[in-house]
Design a protein around this motif. Structure first.
Motif: not given
Ligand code: NAD
Length: 387
Positions: A38, A66-68, A70-71, A75, A98, A102, A154
């Motif tokens: 992230d 491009e990680v936020v 609680e994706p 995403i 998170s 991913l 997700l």
């Protein structure tokens, strides 16, 4: 009765274990490596602790940020497309749950067709059928246990769903507590109670076995004993190390025994109010355990003892009440609000939370006490009022 026990192939644990990364990568003949992390960790310099040695060794690395937290599904869709078109031959995840969720999703779905949505547990229509890219997962929080589970979580519009298959298991997990020193107190607390919840729910799960029991009880011992120190003094090496082992063991425990009511009720809180997964679990833990207490008194007595308290001269019933009180005290001691009101959730939300939680049938099925719609509402109501 027999149980299936699944353990990830290789793990390195303990202070400095990141030093094993290069020797593991060599085993896979990888050249072009995708690093999923992230943006905050990149700025902090943590990601570079992984990437710098790779680049020095001549590997081509691409950092995907491009990680936020609680994706959301979108995403995941974007990352999977990116992985498919760019021809990587290994994925490394660096971060909290998170980023790791991913990374494992990208690793496996790189070798599949269709959207991520097609593979979701509740609404998907496709199955994961083959192993994807080799994957190495390196957690920087002591919480989710994602590095040793076959689950990718997700966020959907109002709740959460998972993609799950043993092909999502990492080839290598590197669990180095040194990477958690920079965790701020609030994240240490939320992720730490998440790990404790994994261990507690695995221990009371209907799918618990002697193997998951051993993992869960040791996790409860380590986390209960170290979480307050890790929150108040993040530089404490022993506290961070114990939390790291605790979350790792809790991950193995719940991966094999499953989680239950707390998680089923926490997912809608995360989905509808965008509250961190650890906080959603923490606020519910004492209330779910209080509600189902009678169905697992003996096991709650064991948990009370693993938390460091003597239950000599206590009946199972008395110890189970004290266990609930100590779980609540722990949540309060690490400064997590202990009511839904404390997270600004209003009473009129309890109906929609209940409707979403009841859909988590697979998770609810592991609760030692069946949780019907009225039970779930009653638990949310207790957590709302704080009683
Ligand atoms: P996270 O990955 O969302 O990270 C939380 C915050 O902490 C982020 O802002 C991140 O930048 C920061 N952070 C992470 N490591 C840091 C460090 N060392 N120093 C400073 N800041 C740091 O939090 P999480 O709780 O680890 O993961 C939550 C996600 O994991 C949720 O989506 C949850 O549903 C999922 N989850 C997955 C599993 C599984 O088995 N796959 C299990 C439980 C939860």
């Amino acid at each position: 009765m027999s149980e299936k026990i699944t353990l990830p192939p290789v793990s390195y644990t303990g202070w400095g274990s990141l030093s094993h990364l290069l020797e593991e990568i060599k085993r896979f003949n990888a050249q072009k490596i995708l690093v999923v992390t992230d943006p905050f960790l990149l700025d902090l310099g943590l990601t570079n602790k992984v990437v710098a040695p790779l680049e020095e060794a001549g590997y081509l690395t691409e950092i995907y940020t491009e990680v936020v937290p609680e994706p959301p599904l979108a995403i995941g869709e974007k990352l999977v497309t990116y992985t498919r078109v760019n021809g990587f031959d290994m994925v490394i995840g660096v971060g909290g749950g998170s980023a790791l969720d991913l990374a494992k999703l990208a690793g496996v779905l790189a070798s599949h067709e269709g959207n991520v949505a097609d593979y979701l547990n509740l609404t998907g229509t496709k199955q994961v059928t083959k192993k994807g890219l080799p994957t190495i997962l390196i957690p920087t929080t002591s919480g989710t246990g994602s590095e040793v589970t076959n689950i990718s979580v997700l966020s959907l519009e109002t709740t959460k769903d998972v993609v799950t298959h043993d092909y999502l298991l990492a080839d290598v997990a590197i669990v180095d507590p040194a990477l958690t020193i920079s965790l701020p107190p609030k994240v240490t607390a939320a992720t730490g109670v998440d790990a404790l919840t994994h261990a507690v729910e695995a221990y009371i799960s209907k799918n618990a076995s002697p193997v998951s029991d051993a993992l869960a009880l040791q996790a409860i011992r380590l986390i209960s004993n170290s979480i307050r120190t890790a929150v108040s003094n993040g530089e404490d090496k022993q506290g961070r190390t114990d939390m790291s082992y605790g979350s790792y063991l809790a991950g193995l425990a719940f991966f094999n025994a499953g989680v239950a009511g707390v998680h089923a009720l926490a997912y809608p809180i995360g989905g509808q109010f965008h509250i961190a997964h650890g906080d959603s679990n923490a606020v519910l833990l004492p209330y779910v355990m209080g509600y189902i207490r009678q169905s697992c008194e003996k096991r709650m007595k064991d948990i009370y003892e693993a938390m460091g308290f003597s239950s000599t001269n206590l009946s199972q019933e008395e110890a189970s009440y004290k266990c609930v009180a100590e779980l609540k005290r722990l949540v309060e001691d690490v400064n997590i609000p202990s009511t839904l009101k404390g997270f600004n959730i209003t009473e009129d939300a309890l109906d929609s939370l209940t409707s979403d939680a009841i859909e988590q049938k697979r998770i609810l099925a592991r609760s030692p006490m069946p949780l019907l719609k009225e039970d779930i509402y009653a638990i949310y109501k207790a957590a709302y009022n704080g009683i």
